[in-house]
Structure formats: structure tokens, C-alpha cells
Motif scaffolding. Sequence first.
Motif, mmCIF file in Angstrom:
data_model
loop_
_atom_site.group_PDB
_atom_site.id
_atom_site.type_symbol
_atom_site.label_atom_id
_atom_site.label_comp_id
_atom_site.label_asym_id
_atom_site.label_seq_id
_atom_site.Cartn_x
_atom_site.Cartn_y
_atom_site.Cartn_z
ATOM 1 N N GLU A 56 0.825 -1.211 0.000
ATOM 2 C CA GLU A 56 0.000 0.000 0.000
ATOM 3 C C GLU A 56 0.855 1.256 0.000
ATOM 4 O O GLU A 56 0.554 2.221 -0.691
ATOM 5 C CB GLU A 56 -0.932 0.031 1.213
ATOM 6 C CG GLU A 56 -2.276 -0.592 1.002
ATOM 7 C CD GLU A 56 -2.978 -0.136 -0.254
ATOM 8 O OE1 GLU A 56 -3.215 1.086 -0.449
ATOM 9 O OE2 GLU A 56 -3.304 -1.005 -1.072
ATOM 10 N N TYR A 57 1.925 1.256 0.798
ATOM 11 C CA TYR A 57 2.809 2.415 0.847
ATOM 12 C C TYR A 57 3.455 2.651 -0.510
ATOM 13 O O TYR A 57 3.501 3.775 -1.005
ATOM 14 C CB TYR A 57 3.871 2.232 1.926
ATOM 15 C CG TYR A 57 4.839 3.384 2.016
ATOM 16 C CD1 TYR A 57 4.414 4.640 2.444
ATOM 17 C CD2 TYR A 57 6.172 3.224 1.668
ATOM 18 C CE1 TYR A 57 5.291 5.707 2.529
ATOM 19 C CE2 TYR A 57 7.067 4.286 1.742
ATOM 20 C CZ TYR A 57 6.621 5.517 2.182
ATOM 21 O OH TYR A 57 7.491 6.575 2.251
ATOM 22 N N ARG A 58 3.956 1.568 -1.162
ATOM 23 C CA ARG A 58 4.560 1.709 -2.483
ATOM 24 C C ARG A 58 3.555 2.241 -3.494
ATOM 25 O O ARG A 58 3.870 3.099 -4.309
ATOM 26 C CB ARG A 58 5.136 0.377 -2.962
ATOM 27 C CG ARG A 58 6.429 -0.019 -2.281
ATOM 28 C CD ARG A 58 7.162 -1.133 -3.017
ATOM 29 N NE ARG A 58 6.311 -2.157 -3.578
ATOM 30 C CZ ARG A 58 5.907 -3.243 -2.940
ATOM 31 N NH1 ARG A 58 6.282 -3.463 -1.691
ATOM 32 N NH2 ARG A 58 5.146 -4.124 -3.542
ATOM 33 N N LYS A 59 2.333 1.747 -3.430
ATOM 34 C CA LYS A 59 1.300 2.212 -4.363
ATOM 35 C C LYS A 59 0.955 3.681 -4.122
ATOM 36 O O LYS A 59 0.728 4.437 -5.077
ATOM 37 C CB LYS A 59 0.058 1.336 -4.249
ATOM 38 C CG LYS A 59 0.292 -0.055 -4.817
ATOM 39 C CD LYS A 59 -0.895 -0.949 -4.619
ATOM 40 C CE LYS A 59 -0.545 -2.353 -5.105
ATOM 41 N NZ LYS A 59 -1.625 -3.301 -4.870
ATOM 42 N N THR A 60 0.939 4.084 -2.866
ATOM 43 C CA THR A 60 0.683 5.494 -2.543
ATOM 44 C C THR A 60 1.783 6.374 -3.108
ATOM 45 O O THR A 60 1.522 7.414 -3.715
ATOM 46 C CB THR A 60 0.565 5.690 -1.022
ATOM 47 O OG1 THR A 60 -0.528 4.910 -0.540
ATOM 48 C CG2 THR A 60 0.375 7.147 -0.654
ATOM 49 N N MET A 61 3.032 5.963 -2.914
ATOM 50 C CA MET A 61 4.163 6.741 -3.428
ATOM 51 C C MET A 61 4.185 6.746 -4.958
ATOM 52 O O MET A 61 4.555 7.739 -5.578
ATOM 53 C CB MET A 61 5.477 6.207 -2.862
ATOM 54 C CG MET A 61 5.596 6.380 -1.353
ATOM 55 S SD MET A 61 5.336 8.082 -0.793
ATOM 56 C CE MET A 61 6.774 8.872 -1.491
ATOM 57 N N GLU A 62 3.781 5.641 -5.572
ATOM 58 C CA GLU A 62 3.688 5.586 -7.031
ATOM 59 C C GLU A 62 2.712 6.659 -7.523
ATOM 60 O O GLU A 62 2.998 7.386 -8.483
ATOM 61 C CB GLU A 62 3.223 4.204 -7.471
ATOM 62 C CG GLU A 62 3.003 4.073 -8.961
ATOM 63 C CD GLU A 62 2.391 2.734 -9.342
ATOM 64 O OE1 GLU A 62 2.596 2.331 -10.482
ATOM 65 O OE2 GLU A 62 1.704 2.109 -8.514
ATOM 66 N N GLN A 63 1.563 6.770 -6.874
ATOM 67 C CA GLN A 63 0.583 7.782 -7.260
ATOM 68 C C GLN A 63 1.134 9.190 -7.067
ATOM 69 O O GLN A 63 0.892 10.080 -7.890
ATOM 70 C CB GLN A 63 -0.716 7.606 -6.462
ATOM 71 C CG GLN A 63 -1.479 6.352 -6.807
ATOM 72 C CD GLN A 63 -1.774 6.255 -8.292
ATOM 73 O OE1 GLN A 63 -2.195 7.214 -8.925
ATOM 74 N NE2 GLN A 63 -1.541 5.085 -8.867
#
Length: 78
Positions: A56-63
Motif C-alpha cells: 500500500e505504501y509503495r502504491k501510494t508513493m507511485e501515485q
Amino acid sequence: MYVGQTGGTLYQRHLLNLWRIRTKHSDPVAEHFYTDGDSMDDFRVMRLEKLSGSDEYRKTMEQLWKSKLRTYGINVQE
């Protein structure tokens, strides 16, 4: 420009993308390189940030990076 995240190494992700382009895999990144007039010579990889943490953290940073760089989103399964 494409922004993506991976739970693996950048090297592994790079090899996966190259393989998908060469085998004309049906995902948006690969299709771009074999249908839109681009070639393997146009393919480059650059790490923006190395993170540790949850998916989830990686996906948030990707966005966040997509927003900062004003790039479009492509959903590609690993």
C-alpha cells in the motif's frame, strides 16, 4: 514516461519489461514499444526512489510520483 512500483528489484522489473516487449506481451507498457513506432532503443529505466514498506505504501508513493511528473497511469501486473 511511465511510473511504476515493484516489490522486487529494479533489475528484475527491467528484465520483465524487456521480455514482455520482445515477446509482444499484451500489457500497456510492452504494447507501447511494439505498436507505437518506438523500439527497444527508446526504452530506458531510472529509479526515482527506493522504498521499504508495505504494498500500500509503495502504491501510494507511485501515485505521488505520477502526480508530480504528470504522467498517465498504466496498470501492469507483475
